[in-house]
Design an enzyme around this catalytic site. Sequence first.
Site, PDB file in Angstrom:
ATOM      1  N   TYR A  30       0.791  -1.237  -0.038  1.00 59.04           N
ATOM      2  CA  TYR A  30      -0.100  -0.147  -0.003  1.00 59.04           C
ATOM      3  C   TYR A  30       0.901   1.253  -0.044  1.00 59.04           C
ATOM      4  O   TYR A  30       1.560   1.538   1.119  1.00 59.04           O
ATOM      5  CB  TYR A  30      -0.800  -0.061   1.273  1.00 59.04           C
ATOM      6  CG  TYR A  30      -1.905   0.949   1.515  1.00 59.04           C
ATOM      7  CD1 TYR A  30      -2.084   2.012   0.298  1.00 59.04           C
ATOM      8  CD2 TYR A  30      -2.789   0.854   2.681  1.00 59.04           C
ATOM      9  CE1 TYR A  30      -3.118   2.795   0.705  1.00 59.04           C
ATOM     10  CE2 TYR A  30      -3.635   2.008   2.816  1.00 59.04           C
ATOM     11  CZ  TYR A  30      -4.012   2.864   1.835  1.00 59.04           C
ATOM     12  OH  TYR A  30      -4.871   3.841   1.961  1.00 59.04           O
ATOM     13  N   LYS A  67      -1.345  -1.298  -3.978  1.00 54.93           N
ATOM     14  CA  LYS A  67      -2.578  -0.312  -4.051  1.00 54.93           C
ATOM     15  C   LYS A  67      -1.696   1.195  -4.044  1.00 54.93           C
ATOM     16  O   LYS A  67      -0.909   1.430  -3.229  1.00 54.93           O
ATOM     17  CB  LYS A  67      -3.407  -0.567  -2.937  1.00 54.93           C
ATOM     18  CG  LYS A  67      -4.565   0.563  -2.966  1.00 54.93           C
ATOM     19  CD  LYS A  67      -5.177   1.286  -1.622  1.00 54.93           C
ATOM     20  CE  LYS A  67      -5.846   2.419  -1.807  1.00 54.93           C
ATOM     21  NZ  LYS A  67      -6.331   3.168  -0.629  1.00 54.93           N
ATOM     22  N   VAL A  73      -9.227   1.567  -5.824  1.00 48.08           N
ATOM     23  CA  VAL A  73      -9.783   1.398  -4.362  1.00 48.08           C
ATOM     24  C   VAL A  73     -10.090   2.756  -4.052  1.00 48.08           C
ATOM     25  O   VAL A  73      -9.608   3.502  -3.388  1.00 48.08           O
ATOM     26  CB  VAL A  73      -8.672   0.880  -3.659  1.00 48.08           C
ATOM     27  CG1 VAL A  73      -8.890   0.420  -2.293  1.00 48.08           C
ATOM     28  CG2 VAL A  73      -8.089  -0.484  -4.156  1.00 48.08           C
TER      29      VAL A  73
END
Lengths: 311, 311, 311, 311
Positions: free
Chosen positions: D139, D167, D213
Amino acid sequence: MTASAHLTGVVPPLVTPLTPEYDVDTASLARLIQHQLSGGVDGVFVLGTSGEGTFLTDEQRQVVLETTVAEVAGQVPVLAGVIDTSTNRVAAHVSAALKAGVDGLVATAPFYAATHPAEIERHFVRLKSFAGDTSLYAYDIPSRVGTKLPAALMTALGEQGVIAGVKDSSGQDASLRELVISRREKQLENFAIMTGSEVTVDSALAFGVDGVVPGLGNVDPAGYVRLFKAAVSGDVAAARDEQDRLFRLFEIINAPDRSRMGASSAALGAFKAGLFLLGVIDCPLTAYPCIPLSDTEIAAIRPLLDRAGLH
Amino acid sequence: MTASAHLTGVVPPLVTPLTPEYDVDTASLARLIQHQLSGGVDGVFVLGTSGEGTFLTDEQRQVVLETTVAEVAGQVPVLAGVIDTSTNRVAAHVSAALKAGVDGLVATAPFYAATHPAEIERHFVRLKSFAGDTSLYAYDIPSRVGTKLPAALMTALGEQGVIAGVKDSSGQDASLRELVISRREKQLENFAIMTGSEVTVDSALAFGVDGVVPGLGNVDPAGYVRLFKAAVSGDVAAARDEQDRLFRLFEIINAPDRSRMGASSAALGAFKAGLFLLGVIDCPLTAYPCIPLSDTEIAAIRPLLDRAGLH
Amino acid sequence: MTASAHLTGVVPPLVTPLTPEYDVDTASLARLIQHQLSGGVDGVFVLGTSGEGTFLTDEQRQVVLETTVAEVAGQVPVLAGVIDTSTNRVAAHVSAALKAGVDGLVATAPFYAATHPAEIERHFVRLKSFAGDTSLYAYDIPSRVGTKLPAALMTALGEQGVIAGVKDSSGQDASLRELVISRREKQLENFAIMTGSEVTVDSALAFGVDGVVPGLGNVDPAGYVRLFKAAVSGDVAAARDEQDRLFRLFEIINAPDRSRMGASSAALGAFKAGLFLLGVIDCPLTAYPCIPLSDTEIAAIRPLLDRAGLH
Amino acid sequence: MTASAHLTGVVPPLVTPLTPEYDVDTASLARLIQHQLSGGVDGVFVLGTSGEGTFLTDEQRQVVLETTVAEVAGQVPVLAGVIDTSTNRVAAHVSAALKAGVDGLVATAPFYAATHPAEIERHFVRLKSFAGDTSLYAYDIPSRVGTKLPAALMTALGEQGVIAGVKDSSGQDASLRELVISRREKQLENFAIMTGSEVTVDSALAFGVDGVVPGLGNVDPAGYVRLFKAAVSGDVAAARDEQDRLFRLFEIINAPDRSRMGASSAALGAFKAGLFLLGVIDCPLTAYPCIPLSDTEIAAIRPLLDRAGLH
């Protein structure tokens, strides 16, 4: 001031008084210089950050230089900011300042581009070739330039005779201390270390800094001179009291509304407003495009001057 | 280009070729311009960040402007960077550029000081009063200037007729998108939105940006022209392939050793080295005090040119 | 230490010795504590930044707390870091620390999110409700937390009885000075102001700071105690000499190669290596995933210890 | 989802609904999950930044995990944030998440300390040893963590089987593009690349990103699903129109007064207020110590929902 002279004491970075039409107000500038000389300063520094040098045209810069050199008339050294983006552009300011007869030159690292230490070194070395016998000082102000001048590079340039000292406005005490310790270790007696901080002068002098270049000194030069004298005579308590009074006076920079102007506009606007309220300069305007202080903001500064004993 | 013309397409920000003595190399500059025109570019932009405008003296800037206007000879618009610290100093560059006959002016926000949006607005409004009918573009490059130009201010200045568009080198896609959507909502048909990113051109064009000002376009103008044509004709796959090829070509900026020079010196040095290897310019030197690329670093660029099909 | 006790003097932030398997080495920790007590420290602070508190599991933190409280055995106050991302998570550490019997708690602002001063105020107010009569100190370390604790908020929380003082690792001398002046003006006699800087202690003590929390004090607690005693007795020259010696000793943090590890790993690794070389701890390992110092890097520290008179 | 499954599509980072007493509101969370499933999402991500994971106690995190896994009941993959300061502390969250039965784990780099790429690599490698067959995603959110995950490290960890994808909430399009191009060159078919940006989804999908996302997907999951479907079917115009509508809906984050709360509190507060106004959750409170939105601020969000066609 020759290359062997050691800069020391209180050397305020003078603001540049402007007329309502944004011209340099030479009469106000002359009065500001007399205000400084009466206050007992050890030198003056024009066209620095406080002097809004980067806002002025080449012609306006020249007016400031010539007015200052004439008004000071050799009573104290005159230092000139030669701040610009790159070596060649600074060189043109060096030439103009030398022609005007200043005693020292103050240059930052390049900005907008070319920020590697090796590039900064090349910058100062070449500038010194233009400066000749006139002292060249490095001006460390990372908040504006975007780069911190490394202490090790500064003292190395001192050893090479390239720079005669540093004006440190980095706000990083450990780095300032490194300069002082390195100077002693390298026996660089003629290397001047000046702090640009208004609010930690007694501490800086106590650990070996030579002097101060305080923007607030525009408003209260005599206060900084008292602070300096107390510190060098070892009267720690008197120095601290004077520093604390000046610390509170420095709060004039919070009088302007920071939501409607930049921090620089607020601080310089407050210095100019203080000088205006004290009758030293005729107009508190900062350089275009800075947002000027409102009448209310200017009025809010008066009680802070009163509290500090300035009338 | 008049105020009603809409800037579009590929407008490379030309590097400024230098001689080994750090003078402007006008013969190499002329060849660079022919390289661009042969590549099919829609305009050229001189004295920007890639053009090392902030490194050059006023006299050198003038040589670049006059050489470019003469060599381009009206075939495409010539945009001139008028980058300096404050409104008054930029104004002097505006005057010089207008005298040289450029078609558009490109200015950043003030830097070193005066960074509040209200101050930036005053800056552009006054600059437009000097620019007259010539188009004024805002140049958003926070990595150098220290301030992001707010999208809402940009479109407001567009509605007032102050600026004719924005060159966005902020690298912030959401902000660029905001410009595009606001332009449509405000029906600002004559407001140009150009991206300065070398590596996201197809995406930017797809969501409505008008064109690109790619530093890498110095080396491969024809590639960017192909990319632009594919994108506007809706050939998404061809545009992406061309973008991906240019993405890899952009890796020439990693050939120089970043531990011994600044990022700007590395990127511009790589562009100049590429042009030198392609025979377009005679000398790959970047402006003083930038560290020049070594022979080894220059040699490392050749295989990357080969991989991209440039010989 | 109760809420009315005033923290003062030398309170080193203890490193957490680890075994080669990354467990807490309680025997080494006990020896480190004896090293501190022999040095004459006025308190110890565990699980701070130097203590790698944010690297340790809850279980490991508990081991550190219990070992320390047992080993110190009431001879000096034990402060515990309760550093975590948010109020609720810090609250769990507060509970554990109280259970272990510490004398004071040290908390940062929230990090990762929730950084507005009004949110920081709510954070400390709620933490105090969990701390009860145990002193709560605010820990200002913007380099890690991303937020500067405003001086005005700190003294306001002092007036409300929420915090018993501040540990300032901001490196911003003007802000530290503001705390000292505000404390005096507000007559906050029981509000402790401690600097976290290793290298400006004499200055800070001279202008009114109460003490120091020096990471380097792990290695040389006696040096900091001498510095403190010299400063409070008014022997400016002795304090400065001791500070200058410690300034040079602090260069052990430059022994590790910064290109292969983070700055934090280098500094803490150097402190641990120093303690390892002095025979105080058994293993110089820093917490996972920090890169450990190589044998060569550890060996480079010995001459710096020698130069400082540590054997 | 096994290690060989490739994450794709719309995977909103769910907010964590709270009661007025700051407990996890499991009934509201269940309704939020149904709102997502009805919207057609391809997965859900709990305990991320939008999920206020760093604000919750270990017990509260567990409630969120168990409620989500039960409510989703295998219809789509459940990803769990395991965000904490260091490897060992993350490992405890990994263990809890695996016990709850999640399908994927999402971890940031260490923060507060240990930020060197070599340390980040060690961090992920060890985390993978705890994750076993469950997919581990990196992330990248430098605005919170303080460190940008290098693209080259990410794809190297992908090749080693350590991470199953990234992400990207860095907002740096060039870096995202580098991931896409490198994945293709390295033939990393099972390496997922998801953007965390709400406002550049069509562009990102066009150049090869797998999905999104979006925090705003809490409020309008169906909109993001339509956007995704339009983009993958090649309907550029429809994708852009949907993106532009969502771009304007995203302005709900500007409804709260940024001068009285942090940016994170404003954005998450706006998402929760939107869900509250739509009847999905019972209480719009953000986690302590975030400043809650006022009734006026909440009311200002309704017309923005209406404008976007949400009722």
